[in-house]
Design an enzyme around this catalytic site. Structure first.
Site, PDB file in Angstrom:
ATOM      1  N   SER A   1      10.881 -64.032 -15.278  1.00  0.00           N
ATOM      2  CA  SER A   1      11.991 -64.319 -16.191  1.00  0.00           C
ATOM      3  C   SER A   1      12.773 -63.060 -16.525  1.00  0.00           C
ATOM      4  CB  SER A   1      11.521 -64.973 -17.498  1.00  0.00           C
ATOM      5  OG  SER A   1      10.167 -65.021 -17.634  1.00  0.00           O
TER       6      SER A   1
ATOM      7  N   HIS B   1      13.730 -69.297 -10.798  1.00  0.00           N
ATOM      8  CA  HIS B   1      13.358 -69.253 -12.217  1.00  0.00           C
ATOM      9  C   HIS B   1      13.330 -70.665 -12.783  1.00  0.00           C
ATOM     10  CE1 HIS B   1      14.179 -67.791 -16.561  1.00  0.00           C
ATOM     11  NE2 HIS B   1      12.894 -67.819 -16.314  1.00  0.00           N
TER      12      HIS B   1
END
Ligand code: NAD
Length: 508
Positions: free
Chosen positions: A127, A148
């Site tokens: 992240s 992601h």
């Protein structure tokens, strides 16, 4: 090196490394899409335990009728726990969801590159780490990208498909297609700090914290204003309590440091103090709220009923607040129209939509007195609440303004006289940040809006929201907030200023 567009089929084996919160649910998503999945975790027993828990979660979904028992059995049958990284050799795609540490991820991908050969695609669920930096350790960085996923990956549709400096465009395009095939809503992003969602959302938390620090209102009242007027599914304080103040603070710090201390992302001293005190939110039992079962959650403050106005004059165009006029007519109020710069006069009180200046500054600069400002609402017809502010000591004017909105069926909350109020300030600064992200070529305007709607459930993407408010108005609000604080964190994005001047849209 030019590479061929990788084409994936459901028979292709997908490897998932790290069977924690994210890895396990990514494995479920890949298996639900039909792929055989090999799941590996370095901690002994972790992958089997995760699969066991996933199986129990799926049992509950079967009981609730969300999936059939056949679907559950098929998904579970496709996931195989592996006990050595070497077992991932036959994978065409490996998605990594291990601890957030650059050296560990680099080492892992170096091993995977050796094991899986030149045709495999390697993806990181990081992240906050740079895909470019992870790729720098690899022989073939063009085959590495970020995928992601958001938590929980089984539920959240958004996937940011992140390209590092050396990721091949074909790889990003192919994985974007694959994510679509998995039922996700992928967006393309470049590997810039925070990618899309974790970067563009920063002002939502930061401005709420700054306003709280300046005594705008209590957290329960502020959250209610963001929810009711702004249409956000959660207010910023209840959301930070849910995320964990430490986690939220760490993300802000990471983005701030990655931008070499750009004041736009400066973390909040107030939030740091809460973290220092161990008030992490729900998980520690106390954050902005106290989570004790015997305690009733505090409710938002609202003003007592005031008399309906006798006369209302509409001066010019109210812009995004124009729906108030229809509402007022439908409520039987006697409305008279006049030419002018966009405000109401309610029983002699000037009533205007916030333009980023405090009521005190605006009254002094424009000579309108008494002056009451109201905050932005996503939909003035539907909002059950309106936030008002006025120049210190003008309680009588505030009461008359409150009577007007109460006659339209709204509850009224008073907030302190701060530049831009709450929703107007936060939304305009979100638009400003979104425009900066587009200017930095992080992603397209359309992908940015999609990411914010799906990743953090905003009711509108910041750019379409800005256009709905009118970009000139947004730019003016940002300029006024910047002037009020003299702080560079509020500097207007040149691309937004340009679009506002030229009457251009981001979303066209
Ligand atoms: P987690 O702590 O729940 O799980 C990490 C797992 O990786 C653990 O089971 C651990 O044993 C295993 N692991 C650690 N090092 C390993 C190695 N070298 N090889 C194999 N397994 C190893 O973490 P998480 O919350 O699932 O996060 C994983 C990644 O996903 C991180 O990069 C994180 O930034 C990212 N991410 C997390 C979230 C979230 O909300 N939790 C959301 C999006 C992305």
């Amino acid at each position: 090196m030019a590479i061929e567009l990788p084409i994936f089929e459901v028979k292709d084996i997908v490897g998932v490394v790290g069977a924690g919160t994210m890895g396990m649910s990514i494995a479920e998503v890949a298996a639900a899409a039909g792929h055989p999945v090999l799941l590996y975790d370095a901690k002994e027993g972790a992958a089997s335990a995760a699969l066991e828990q996933a199986s129990m979660r799926m049992d509950r979904r079967v009981t609730r009728g969300r999936i059939s028992s056949d679907e559950r059995d098929a998904i579970l049958a496709r996931i195989t726990v592996m006990y050595s990284l070497r077992d991932l050799e036959p994978c065409r795609l490996v998605i990594e969801a291990v601890v957030e540490n650059l050296a560990i991820k680099q080492g892992l991908f170096q091993s995977l590159e050796r094991l899986c050969g030149d045709s495999a695609i390697l993806a990181s669920n990081t992240s906050s780490l740079s895909i470019t930096a992870i790729g720098a350790a690899l022989k073939n960085p063009e085959r590495l990208l970020g995928l992601h996923f958001f938590n929980p990956a089984t539920v959240m549709r958004l996937v940011e498909v992140v390209s590092g400096l050396r990721t091949a465009p074909e790889v990003a395009a192919s994985l974007h297609g694959l994510m679509n095939a998995w039922g996700k809503s992928p967006v393309f992003a470049r590997s810039q700090p925070g990618f899309i969602v974790n970067r563009v959302a920063r002002p939502f938390y930061a401005e709420a914290l700054n306003l709280l620090q300046e005594g705008a209102a209590g957290v329960e009242t502020m959250d209610a204003i963001y929810r009711d007027c702004g249409g956000f599914p959660m207010g910023p304080f209840e959301l930070m309590d849910l995320i964990g103040l430490d986690v939220n603070f760490a993300v802000t710090n990471s983005v701030f440091e990655s931008y070499f201390g750009d004041s736009r992302y400066r973390p909040s001293v107030l939030q740091k103090e809460m973290v220092d005190a161990g008030r992490m939110g729900r998980k520690s039992g106390e954050g902005f709220y106290v989570y004790a079962s015997e305690r009733k959650p505090p409710s938002a403050r609202q003003m007592a009923p005031k008399p309906a106005p006798l006369s209302v004059r509409v001066v010019g165009d109210l812009g995004p607040a124009s729906a108030l006029l229809d509402l007022a007519r439908e409520s039987g109020l006697d409305m008279r129209q006049a030419e002018g710069s966009g405000y109401l006069v309610v029983d002699g009180v000037y009533l205007a939509l916030s333009d980023g200046r405090s009521a005190t500054t605006r009254a002094a600069e424009e000579g309108q007195s008494p002056l009451v400002l109201f905050d932005l609402a996503l939909d003035y017809r539907k909002t059950p609440r309106i936030a008002l502010t006025t120049v210190n000591g003008q309680a009588d004017a505030l009461a008359r303004a409150a009577g007007f909105f109460q006659a339209l069926g709204k509850s009224v909350s008073e907030v302190a006289d701060l530049p831009g109020m709450l929703v107007m300030r936060s939304v305009c600064l979100l638009v400003n940040e979104a425009a900066m992200a587009v200017a930095h070529q992080l992603c397209s305007a359309v992908d940015l809006d999609t990411a914010m709607k799906l990743g953090v459930n905003y009711p509108l993407g910041p750019l379409e929201w800005g256009e709905r408010i009118d970009l000139q108005r947004v730019a003016n609000v940002v300029r006024n907030i910047h002037a009020a604080y003299g702080d560079d964190r509020y500097r207007l994005t040149p691309l937004l200023a340009g679009h506002a001047l030229a009457g251009r849209k981001f979303t066209e």
